[in-house]
Design a protein around this motif. Structure first.
Motif, PDB file in Angstrom:
ATOM      1  N   MET A   1       0.806  -1.218   0.000  1.00  0.00           N
ATOM      2  CA  MET A   1       0.000   0.000   0.000  1.00  0.00           C
ATOM      3  C   MET A   1       0.840   1.269   0.000  1.00  0.00           C
ATOM      4  O   MET A   1       0.378   2.329  -0.431  1.00  0.00           O
ATOM      5  N   SER A   2       2.084   1.179   0.456  1.00  0.00           N
ATOM      6  CA  SER A   2       2.958   2.358   0.444  1.00  0.00           C
ATOM      7  C   SER A   2       3.252   2.812  -0.980  1.00  0.00           C
ATOM      8  O   SER A   2       3.542   3.990  -1.228  1.00  0.00           O
ATOM      9  N   LYS A   3       3.133   1.889  -1.927  1.00  0.00           N
ATOM     10  CA  LYS A   3       3.365   2.220  -3.334  1.00  0.00           C
ATOM     11  C   LYS A   3       2.294   3.171  -3.868  1.00  0.00           C
ATOM     12  O   LYS A   3       2.505   3.841  -4.878  1.00  0.00           O
ATOM     13  N   PHE A   4       1.146   3.190  -3.193  1.00  0.00           N
ATOM     14  CA  PHE A   4       0.070   4.118  -3.585  1.00  0.00           C
ATOM     15  C   PHE A   4       0.092   5.393  -2.740  1.00  0.00           C
ATOM     16  O   PHE A   4      -0.764   6.262  -2.904  1.00  0.00           O
ATOM     17  N   GLY A   5       1.035   5.473  -1.812  1.00  0.00           N
ATOM     18  CA  GLY A   5       1.099   6.619  -0.923  1.00  0.00           C
ATOM     19  C   GLY A   5       0.170   6.521   0.269  1.00  0.00           C
ATOM     20  O   GLY A   5      -0.101   7.524   0.939  1.00  0.00           O
ATOM     21  N   PHE A   6      -0.321   5.314   0.580  1.00  0.00           N
ATOM     22  CA  PHE A   6      -1.230   5.116   1.711  1.00  0.00           C
ATOM     23  C   PHE A   6      -0.414   4.911   2.994  1.00  0.00           C
ATOM     24  O   PHE A   6       0.393   3.984   3.073  1.00  0.00           O
ATOM     25  N   ASP A   7      -0.643   5.739   3.985  1.00  0.00           N
ATOM     26  CA  ASP A   7       0.059   5.647   5.267  1.00  0.00           C
ATOM     27  C   ASP A   7      -0.738   4.774   6.237  1.00  0.00           C
ATOM     28  O   ASP A   7      -1.669   5.245   6.884  1.00  0.00           O
ATOM     29  N   LEU A   8      -0.353   3.510   6.345  1.00  0.00           N
ATOM     30  CA  LEU A   8      -1.090   2.597   7.222  1.00  0.00           C
ATOM     31  C   LEU A   8      -0.668   2.713   8.683  1.00  0.00           C
ATOM     32  O   LEU A   8      -1.192   2.002   9.539  1.00  0.00           O
TER      33      LEU A   8
END
Length: 234
Positions: free
Chosen positions: A69-76
């Protein structure tokens, strides 16, 4: 009627403004269709608005999920989102700490109790369970699965959160019957290229776009082109 955004503008347009809050929805699609990405965009949209969000994974370990998900810029690691690893190899550091996967895989009631305890402790407005497929495969008897799924959905629905369930199973009649909406992610191969189409097959309480619309998985997540039509036999 009040609506909440899915985090995907084109899909919100297809839904005539977004999802109706406090209801359960099903996202269906094959491997790689973008179910988890779409579900995560839904949660990320919630964190932007200061909402508390809960994500429970039965398939992909949290460490892998964060990397993908970091590849989409999502900060989990956002403080408003809680990630629960319920995979067979998960570390179980959260609400399932003392419950073996094999135990609640064969006893849906244990899973329901664990989630209920978490929902009682925190006021979550958005919940994702990804995917239902893993649970259904552990309950062989169809009637038993129907009974336990109905009880499960009834229990978590009383918390008034908006719930997204994902599934890879084509045969998901009981899930589709009980939820308020169904969104299908479809894909076909055409001359060596993958064509992707999104279709809303059910949306209680509202009109909606019944056309199959193209979508792409971009570096920012899923984008739906709500003004275009996919004619390629999807």
């Amino acid at each position: 009627m009040k609506r909440i955004s899915t985090g995907v503008e084109g899909l919100d347009k297809m839904l005539n403004g977004g999802l109706i809050p406090g209801r359960a929805y099903l996202i269906k699609g094959g491997p790689g269709a973008g179910k988890t990405t779409l579900a995560m965009q839904f949660l990320m949209e919630g964190t932007k608005k200061g909402e508390k969000c809960l994500y429970i994974t039965f398939e992909e370990p949290i460490s892998t999920l964060k990397e993908d998900m970091s590849k989409f810029g999502f900060d989990l690691d956002h403080p408003n989102i809680k990630l629960v690893d319920a995979t067979p190899v998960g570390e179980k550091k959260t609400i399932f700490a003392d419950v073996l996967y094999e135990e609640f895989a064969t006893s849906f009631e244990k899973l329901t109790r664990a989630i209920s305890e978490e929902l009682n402790a925190e006021n979550y407005s958005r919940i994702v369970i990804d995917p239902l497929t893993m649970i259904r495969l552990t309950i062989i008897d169809e009637l038993e699965y129907r009974r336990t799924f109905m009880a499960f959905l009834k229990t978590i629905s009383k918390y008034k959160a908006t719930i997204i369930l994902t599934s890879e199973l084509r045969d998901s009649d009981i899930e589709e019957y009980l939820v308020s909406g169904v969104i299908e992610l479809r894909s076909i191969e055409e001359r060596g290229k993958t064509l992707r189409g999104i279709k809303i097959t059910k949306f209680r309480g509202s009109t909606f776009d019944e056309e199959i619309r193209p979508y792409k998985i971009t570096d920012k997540g899923i984008e739906v082109y709500h003004q275009e039509v996919l004619f390629h036999g999807v």
